[in-house]
Design an enzyme around this catalytic site. Structure first.
Site, PDB file in Angstrom:
ATOM      1  N   GLY A  89      -9.696   6.084   7.600  1.00  0.00           N
ATOM      2  CA  GLY A  89     -10.057   6.202   9.016  1.00  0.00           C
ATOM      3  C   GLY A  89     -11.551   6.066   9.247  1.00  0.00           C
ATOM      4  O   GLY A  89     -12.290   5.645   8.360  1.00  0.00           O
ATOM      5  N   THR A 109      -8.992   0.075   8.687  1.00  0.00           N
ATOM      6  CA  THR A 109      -9.420   0.447  10.044  1.00  0.00           C
ATOM      7  C   THR A 109     -10.399  -0.573  10.658  1.00  0.00           C
ATOM      8  O   THR A 109     -10.224  -1.012  11.796  1.00  0.00           O
ATOM      9  CB  THR A 109     -10.077   1.846  10.011  1.00  0.00           C
ATOM     10  N   ASP A 119       0.840  -1.201   0.000  1.00  0.00           N
ATOM     11  CA  ASP A 119       0.000   0.000   0.000  1.00  0.00           C
ATOM     12  C   ASP A 119       0.883   1.262   0.000  1.00  0.00           C
ATOM     13  O   ASP A 119       2.121   1.155  -0.067  1.00  0.00           O
ATOM     14  CB  ASP A 119      -0.891  -0.063   1.257  1.00  0.00           C
ATOM     15  N   HIS A 120       0.268   2.425   0.145  1.00  0.00           N
ATOM     16  CA  HIS A 120       0.929   3.737   0.036  1.00  0.00           C
ATOM     17  C   HIS A 120       2.441   3.753   0.298  1.00  0.00           C
ATOM     18  O   HIS A 120       2.901   3.624   1.425  1.00  0.00           O
ATOM     19  CB  HIS A 120       0.311   4.699   1.061  1.00  0.00           C
ATOM     20  N   VAL A 141      -9.595  -2.011   2.617  1.00  0.00           N
ATOM     21  CA  VAL A 141     -10.156  -1.954   3.974  1.00  0.00           C
ATOM     22  C   VAL A 141      -9.025  -2.110   4.983  1.00  0.00           C
ATOM     23  O   VAL A 141      -8.208  -3.029   4.858  1.00  0.00           O
ATOM     24  CB  VAL A 141     -11.194  -3.083   4.183  1.00  0.00           C
ATOM     25  N   HIS A 192     -10.028   3.653  -1.908  1.00  0.00           N
ATOM     26  CA  HIS A 192      -9.399   3.555  -0.580  1.00  0.00           C
ATOM     27  C   HIS A 192     -10.420   3.980   0.476  1.00  0.00           C
ATOM     28  O   HIS A 192     -11.491   4.478   0.155  1.00  0.00           O
ATOM     29  CB  HIS A 192      -8.182   4.481  -0.507  1.00  0.00           C
ATOM     30  N   GLY A 193     -10.041   3.803   1.750  1.00  0.00           N
ATOM     31  CA  GLY A 193     -10.912   4.278   2.838  1.00  0.00           C
ATOM     32  C   GLY A 193     -12.203   3.489   2.930  1.00  0.00           C
ATOM     33  O   GLY A 193     -13.273   4.044   3.164  1.00  0.00           O
TER      34      GLY A 193
HETATM   35  P1  13P Z   1      -9.513   2.437   5.938  1.00  0.00           P
HETATM   36  O1  13P Z   1      -8.499   2.249   7.009  1.00  0.00           O
HETATM   37  O2  13P Z   1     -10.266   3.693   6.075  1.00  0.00           O
HETATM   38  O3  13P Z   1     -10.401   1.231   5.764  1.00  0.00           O
HETATM   39  O4  13P Z   1      -8.705   2.602   4.564  1.00  0.00           O
HETATM   40  C1  13P Z   1      -7.801   1.631   4.172  1.00  0.00           C
HETATM   41  C2  13P Z   1      -7.063   2.072   2.984  1.00  0.00           C
HETATM   42  O5  13P Z   1      -7.587   2.700   2.090  1.00  0.00           O
HETATM   43  C3  13P Z   1      -5.651   1.725   2.897  1.00  0.00           C
HETATM   44  O6  13P Z   1      -5.026   2.262   1.790  1.00  0.00           O
END
Ligand code: 13P
Length: 284
Positions: free
Chosen positions: A182, A234, A85-86, A232, A209-210
């Site tokens: 988040g 958080t 990821d990032h 996913v 994302h998110g």
């Molecule tokens: P969340 O933690 O909001 O689920 O997002 C995860 C994410 O997009 C990781 O790149």
């Protein structure tokens, strides 16, 4: 079977009009649970490492994570992909590829467009020579837990997305359409029309994302309109944490150090229940 390439899994998702779910994992319990539950559900899935969890939090080495995913994927018959990821610079992405990651994200979204294009293009050229797939980001995905204005997301512009993909030769694009990392403070509302416009302007699979906290009906709509990878973190990490708290409460009176050995199975069962429900969103 051996790990499947993320590019192939995203192509399968596109053909099926759905999205693969990419789960942030921080340790063996999480990687194991994703792969075993994907097998039970007969649904492809991705396991994903956020490099800062490895570097800052010392959760897992990059090489150890990649080898664990490969080892576990070899024992199931469902396609499993491995993704980083990032990552924010060329050197760390190339290092991760050399350490075993066949798919990476280069996130130049905080840079001016020209710089984002230059960096992403350079990474894609090198990664493709090394046989790896590349995801990039355009627009910025906000951080829901931050109050600062610059941490709020900037929506992806469809026309710029078309240009960005043509210039960089990436394999997938993460977009900003009302999603944020988040825990959402208010119910998120995805800009589906913008998604359709971005999808029409680009040829690559799109990434959302998110994913924690986006209502299922919006997700299903987004999958139909071009989202083929959905991240996913958080929510999944939260399930793990709750399981640990529950286990500790349950066993706090038992003064036996070897109770520690029961923790992995306890946690894995709880994670598998969560994952089983989540994977139903993917319709391959
Ligand atoms: P969340 O933690 O909001 O689920 O997002 C995860 C994410 O997009 C990781 O790149």
């Amino acid at each position: 079977m051996a790990l499947e390439s993320v590019k192939n899994i995203l192509r399968m998702a596109d053909e099926a009009g759905t999205s693969v779910i990419s789960f942030i994992c921080i340790d063996y319990n999480m990687v194991y649970s994703v792969i075993k539950t994907a097998e039970k559900a007969n649904t492809p899935a991705l396991v994903m490492l956020l490099p800062e969890h490895s570097g800052k939090n010392n959760t897992f080495s990059i090489k150890g994570f990649a080898e664990t995913a490969k080892d576990l994927a070899a024992g199931v018959r469902v396609p499993i992909g491995l993704h980083l990821d990032h990552s924010y610079d060329y050197e760390s992405v190339i290092r991760a590829i050399r350490l075993g990651f066949p798919s990476v994200m280069i996130d130049g979204s905080a840079r001016p467009l020209k710089e984002n294009i230059e960096l992403t293009k350079k990474v894609a050229e090198a990664a493709h020579i090394l046989g790896a797939d590349v995801e990039a980001e355009l627009g910025t995905i906000g951080l829901e837990t931050s109050d600062s204005a610059e941490k709020k997301g900037i929506y992806t512009d469809p026309e710029t997305a078309g240009l960005f993909c043509r210039e960089t030769n990436i394999d997938s694009l993460a977009i900003s359409i009302g999603n944020a990392h988040g825990v959402y403070r208010e119910k998120p509302v995805l800009d589906i029309q913008r998604l359709e416009e971005i999808n029409a302007a680009t040829k690559v699979p799109l990434v959302l994302h998110g994913g924690s906290g986006i209502p299922d009906d919006q997700l299903r709509e987004a999958f139909k309109k071009g989202i083929n990878k959905f991240n996913v973190g958080t929510e999944f990490i939260g399930e793990y944490y709750k399981a640990l708290v529950d286990y500790t409460r349950l066993k706090e009176k038992e003064d036996n150090p070897f109770k520690l050995l029961e923790v992995p199975r306890f946690v894995q069962e709880r994670l598998e229940t969560y994952l089983e429900a989540k994977l139903k969103l993917s319709r391959f």
